[in-house]
Design a protein around this motif. Structure first.
Motif, PDB file in Angstrom:
ATOM      1  N   MET A  60     -26.788  17.691 -28.344  1.00 23.70           N
ATOM      2  CA  MET A  60     -25.665  17.393 -28.788  1.00 23.70           C
ATOM      3  C   MET A  60     -24.851  16.309 -27.939  1.00 23.70           C
ATOM      4  O   MET A  60     -24.490  15.268 -28.308  1.00 23.70           O
ATOM      5  CB  MET A  60     -24.738  18.585 -28.982  1.00 23.70           C
ATOM      6  CG  MET A  60     -23.362  18.386 -29.647  1.00 23.70           C
ATOM      7  SD  MET A  60     -22.170  19.702 -29.790  1.00 23.70           S
ATOM      8  CE  MET A  60     -23.162  20.600 -30.689  1.00 23.70           C
ATOM      9  N   LEU A  61     -25.099  16.563 -26.609  1.00 22.72           N
ATOM     10  CA  LEU A  61     -24.600  15.611 -25.608  1.00 22.72           C
ATOM     11  C   LEU A  61     -25.345  14.431 -25.794  1.00 22.72           C
ATOM     12  O   LEU A  61     -24.558  13.457 -25.399  1.00 22.72           O
ATOM     13  CB  LEU A  61     -24.492  16.275 -24.033  1.00 22.72           C
ATOM     14  CG  LEU A  61     -23.468  17.241 -23.812  1.00 22.72           C
ATOM     15  CD1 LEU A  61     -23.870  18.197 -22.592  1.00 22.72           C
ATOM     16  CD2 LEU A  61     -22.160  16.969 -23.889  1.00 22.72           C
ATOM     17  N   ALA A  62     -26.566  14.492 -25.575  1.00 24.77           N
ATOM     18  CA  ALA A  62     -27.282  13.287 -25.823  1.00 24.77           C
ATOM     19  C   ALA A  62     -27.200  12.377 -27.104  1.00 24.77           C
ATOM     20  O   ALA A  62     -26.735  11.243 -26.903  1.00 24.77           O
ATOM     21  CB  ALA A  62     -28.717  13.594 -25.970  1.00 24.77           C
ATOM     22  N   LEU A  63     -26.664  13.067 -28.179  1.00 21.80           N
ATOM     23  CA  LEU A  63     -26.191  12.213 -29.449  1.00 21.80           C
ATOM     24  C   LEU A  63     -24.964  11.697 -29.200  1.00 21.80           C
ATOM     25  O   LEU A  63     -24.709  10.694 -29.829  1.00 21.80           O
ATOM     26  CB  LEU A  63     -26.311  13.262 -30.533  1.00 21.80           C
ATOM     27  CG  LEU A  63     -27.702  13.834 -31.203  1.00 21.80           C
ATOM     28  CD1 LEU A  63     -27.563  14.578 -32.392  1.00 21.80           C
ATOM     29  CD2 LEU A  63     -28.258  12.465 -31.592  1.00 21.80           C
ATOM     30  N   MET A  64     -23.951  12.540 -28.582  1.00 21.82           N
ATOM     31  CA  MET A  64     -22.586  11.964 -28.468  1.00 21.82           C
ATOM     32  C   MET A  64     -22.707  10.782 -27.372  1.00 21.82           C
ATOM     33  O   MET A  64     -21.891   9.721 -27.661  1.00 21.82           O
ATOM     34  CB  MET A  64     -21.844  13.102 -27.848  1.00 21.82           C
ATOM     35  CG  MET A  64     -21.380  14.276 -28.760  1.00 21.82           C
ATOM     36  SD  MET A  64     -20.699  15.654 -28.104  1.00 21.82           S
ATOM     37  CE  MET A  64     -19.219  15.085 -27.694  1.00 21.82           C
ATOM     38  N   SER A  65     -23.561  10.899 -26.653  1.00 23.05           N
ATOM     39  CA  SER A  65     -23.542   9.751 -25.668  1.00 23.05           C
ATOM     40  C   SER A  65     -24.219   8.226 -26.331  1.00 23.05           C
ATOM     41  O   SER A  65     -23.701   7.218 -26.420  1.00 23.05           O
ATOM     42  CB  SER A  65     -24.568  10.002 -24.485  1.00 23.05           C
ATOM     43  OG  SER A  65     -24.783   8.980 -23.633  1.00 23.05           O
ATOM     44  N   ALA A 168     -16.494  16.275 -25.160  1.00 22.93           N
ATOM     45  CA  ALA A 168     -17.734  16.575 -24.130  1.00 22.93           C
ATOM     46  C   ALA A 168     -17.775  17.272 -22.883  1.00 22.93           C
ATOM     47  O   ALA A 168     -18.866  18.072 -22.611  1.00 22.93           O
ATOM     48  CB  ALA A 168     -18.216  15.115 -23.818  1.00 22.93           C
ATOM     49  N   PRO A 169     -16.761  17.141 -21.955  1.00 23.43           N
ATOM     50  CA  PRO A 169     -16.587  18.113 -20.850  1.00 23.43           C
ATOM     51  C   PRO A 169     -16.499  19.533 -21.233  1.00 23.43           C
ATOM     52  O   PRO A 169     -17.268  20.268 -20.616  1.00 23.43           O
ATOM     53  CB  PRO A 169     -15.175  17.609 -20.402  1.00 23.43           C
ATOM     54  CG  PRO A 169     -15.052  16.242 -20.634  1.00 23.43           C
ATOM     55  CD  PRO A 169     -15.372  16.366 -22.209  1.00 23.43           C
ATOM     56  N   PHE A 170     -16.174  19.889 -22.288  1.00 20.49           N
ATOM     57  CA  PHE A 170     -15.960  21.419 -22.823  1.00 20.49           C
ATOM     58  C   PHE A 170     -17.235  21.755 -23.205  1.00 20.49           C
ATOM     59  O   PHE A 170     -17.745  22.911 -22.957  1.00 20.49           O
ATOM     60  CB  PHE A 170     -14.884  21.604 -23.749  1.00 20.49           C
ATOM     61  CG  PHE A 170     -13.501  21.300 -23.194  1.00 20.49           C
ATOM     62  CD1 PHE A 170     -12.851  22.266 -22.192  1.00 20.49           C
ATOM     63  CD2 PHE A 170     -12.835  20.064 -23.459  1.00 20.49           C
ATOM     64  CE1 PHE A 170     -11.579  21.832 -21.738  1.00 20.49           C
ATOM     65  CE2 PHE A 170     -11.729  19.694 -22.853  1.00 20.49           C
ATOM     66  CZ  PHE A 170     -11.119  20.767 -22.131  1.00 20.49           C
ATOM     67  N   ALA A 214     -20.475  12.990 -17.506  1.00 27.25           N
ATOM     68  CA  ALA A 214     -21.121  11.612 -17.527  1.00 27.25           C
ATOM     69  C   ALA A 214     -21.249  11.035 -19.237  1.00 27.25           C
ATOM     70  O   ALA A 214     -21.272  10.282 -19.263  1.00 27.25           O
ATOM     71  CB  ALA A 214     -22.701  11.776 -17.456  1.00 27.25           C
ATOM     72  N   VAL A 215     -20.984  11.916 -20.013  1.00 28.99           N
ATOM     73  CA  VAL A 215     -20.940  11.557 -21.519  1.00 28.99           C
ATOM     74  C   VAL A 215     -19.512  11.177 -22.012  1.00 28.99           C
ATOM     75  O   VAL A 215     -18.962  10.465 -22.584  1.00 28.99           O
ATOM     76  CB  VAL A 215     -21.441  12.795 -22.418  1.00 28.99           C
ATOM     77  CG1 VAL A 215     -21.014  12.179 -24.133  1.00 28.99           C
ATOM     78  CG2 VAL A 215     -23.071  12.987 -22.111  1.00 28.99           C
ATOM     79  N   ALA A 216     -18.503  12.047 -21.304  1.00 35.02           N
ATOM     80  CA  ALA A 216     -17.271  11.924 -21.409  1.00 35.02           C
ATOM     81  C   ALA A 216     -16.253  10.489 -20.747  1.00 35.02           C
ATOM     82  O   ALA A 216     -15.774   9.982 -21.521  1.00 35.02           O
ATOM     83  CB  ALA A 216     -16.318  13.006 -21.148  1.00 35.02           C
ATOM     84  N   VAL A 217     -16.674  10.375 -19.531  1.00 36.62           N
ATOM     85  CA  VAL A 217     -16.117   9.075 -18.781  1.00 36.62           C
ATOM     86  C   VAL A 217     -16.309   7.890 -19.500  1.00 36.62           C
ATOM     87  O   VAL A 217     -15.414   7.113 -19.670  1.00 36.62           O
ATOM     88  CB  VAL A 217     -16.478   9.352 -17.421  1.00 36.62           C
ATOM     89  CG1 VAL A 217     -15.931   7.929 -16.707  1.00 36.62           C
ATOM     90  CG2 VAL A 217     -15.970  10.697 -16.750  1.00 36.62           C
ATOM     91  N   PRO A 218     -17.667   7.486 -19.836  1.00 37.85           N
ATOM     92  CA  PRO A 218     -17.860   6.247 -20.694  1.00 37.85           C
ATOM     93  C   PRO A 218     -16.890   5.951 -21.866  1.00 37.85           C
ATOM     94  O   PRO A 218     -16.462   5.159 -22.211  1.00 37.85           O
ATOM     95  CB  PRO A 218     -19.021   6.089 -20.829  1.00 37.85           C
ATOM     96  CG  PRO A 218     -19.865   6.820 -19.544  1.00 37.85           C
ATOM     97  CD  PRO A 218     -18.711   8.236 -19.843  1.00 37.85           C
ATOM     98  N   ALA A 219     -17.092   7.217 -22.793  1.00 41.46           N
ATOM     99  CA  ALA A 219     -16.022   7.320 -23.978  1.00 41.46           C
ATOM    100  C   ALA A 219     -14.829   7.002 -23.736  1.00 41.46           C
ATOM    101  O   ALA A 219     -14.046   6.376 -24.441  1.00 41.46           O
ATOM    102  CB  ALA A 219     -16.345   8.630 -24.482  1.00 41.46           C
ATOM    103  N   VAL A 220     -14.055   7.617 -22.780  1.00 45.16           N
ATOM    104  CA  VAL A 220     -12.814   7.426 -22.501  1.00 45.16           C
ATOM    105  C   VAL A 220     -12.321   6.076 -21.993  1.00 45.16           C
ATOM    106  O   VAL A 220     -11.515   5.390 -22.420  1.00 45.16           O
ATOM    107  CB  VAL A 220     -12.189   8.537 -21.483  1.00 45.16           C
ATOM    108  CG1 VAL A 220     -10.695   8.363 -20.878  1.00 45.16           C
ATOM    109  CG2 VAL A 220     -12.458   9.996 -22.043  1.00 45.16           C
ATOM    110  N   LEU A 221     -13.162   5.649 -20.981  1.00 44.76           N
ATOM    111  CA  LEU A 221     -12.887   4.378 -20.461  1.00 44.76           C
ATOM    112  C   LEU A 221     -12.981   3.088 -21.740  1.00 44.76           C
ATOM    113  O   LEU A 221     -12.384   2.329 -21.826  1.00 44.76           O
ATOM    114  CB  LEU A 221     -13.900   4.010 -19.175  1.00 44.76           C
ATOM    115  CG  LEU A 221     -13.553   4.743 -18.007  1.00 44.76           C
ATOM    116  CD1 LEU A 221     -14.788   4.396 -16.867  1.00 44.76           C
ATOM    117  CD2 LEU A 221     -12.224   4.784 -17.548  1.00 44.76           C
TER     118      LEU A 221
END
Length: 256
Positions: A60-65, A168-170, A214-221
């Motif tokens: 799931m994290l890989a797909l979200m990234s 993603a962090p949760f 690592a998935v959440a930070v690029p998405a937020v920025l």
């Protein structure tokens, strides 16, 4: 001749020692490479030792990234196209002798061409029931609808970035809790709580949290950056629409 024999006899032990040292170094290098390949505490070990739930979290994290980076790249390309179309409109549209010539000078995929077509169509279709609406109001409504369509297209995909950035962090933390639970359960069953038994499984579980961040930070920025660029693009669109509105009303007044 005797001295040569003595010299050779002295060199033989040295050569034997050098050969032994070389073999020892080669053996050590092989052991290090084997240890690097068979690292019991790496990502490969995390995947191999995970159960179905942990693997689903990783997937799931890989797909979200992947989805986040796809949206970021696609939106950057789309925004660059709008910037190019804005420069094209400034260079070609306003120097035309009439609106139709200006429209034809724009690229077929340009949102500014769609805006101009909406305004022109509004002035041409101002009859019947629509004729009871004031021309200024009708043209304003038509251009505003075209602006909203452009804005809606620019906003597409940003909801995914916001969702990934907030969840993603949760999801990574859930994977960490799940991994630590199973690690502690396995340690309890084994009856051994030494540092080498605890550090590996718990450290692998904590990797889930790092992956989630690592998935959440690029998405937020990426979300914040794209929103700011969207605002700049929409400012260009609204400025063009305001000028177009004034030109359309001026031409309609002259035609009366």
């Amino acid at each position: 001749m005797p001295s040569a024999v003595v010299l050779a006899a002295g060199l033989l032990p040295m050569l034997a020692c050098a050969q032994a040292a070389s073999e020892a170094m080669a053996t050590q290098a092989v052991d290090v490479a084997s240890a690097a390949i068979d690292n019991p505490y790496g990502l490969q070990a995390l995947w191999a030792g995970s159960d179905l739930v942990a693997r689903l979290v990783l997937l799931m994290l890989a797909l979200m990234s992947v989805g986040s980076w796809y949206v970021i790249v696609v939106k950057l390309i789309e925004q660059s196209h709008i910037g190019r179309h804005a420069r094209e409109a400034q260079a070609r549209f306003w120097v035309a002798t009439d609106l139709q010539q200006g429209i034809e000078a724009l690229d077929a995929a340009s949102p500014f061409r769609a805006l101009a077509n909406s305004g022109v169509d509004a002035t041409r279709k101002h009859d019947g029931l629509l004729g009871q609406i004031d021309l200024n109001t009708w043209v304003t409504m038509s251009i505003q609808r075209a602006i909203e369509r452009v804005n809606s297209r620019l906003q597409g995909g940003l909801a995914l970035l916001a969702t990934v950035g907030s969840t993603a962090p949760f999801i990574g933390l859930f994977g960490t809790v799940w991994g630590i639970y199973h690690a502690l359960t396995a340690i309890g069953v084994a009856g051994q709580a030494s540092i080498d038994k605890v550090a590996g499984p718990v450290g692998e579980a904590l990797i889930m949290t790092a992956i989630g961040l690592a998935v959440a930070v690029p998405a937020v920025l990426g979300y914040n950056w794209l929103v700011r660029r969207n605002k700049a693009a929409m400012d260009e669109v609204r400025a063009f629409a305001g000028d177009l509105h004034a030109v359309l009303l001026a031409q309609a007044a002259q035609a009366r």
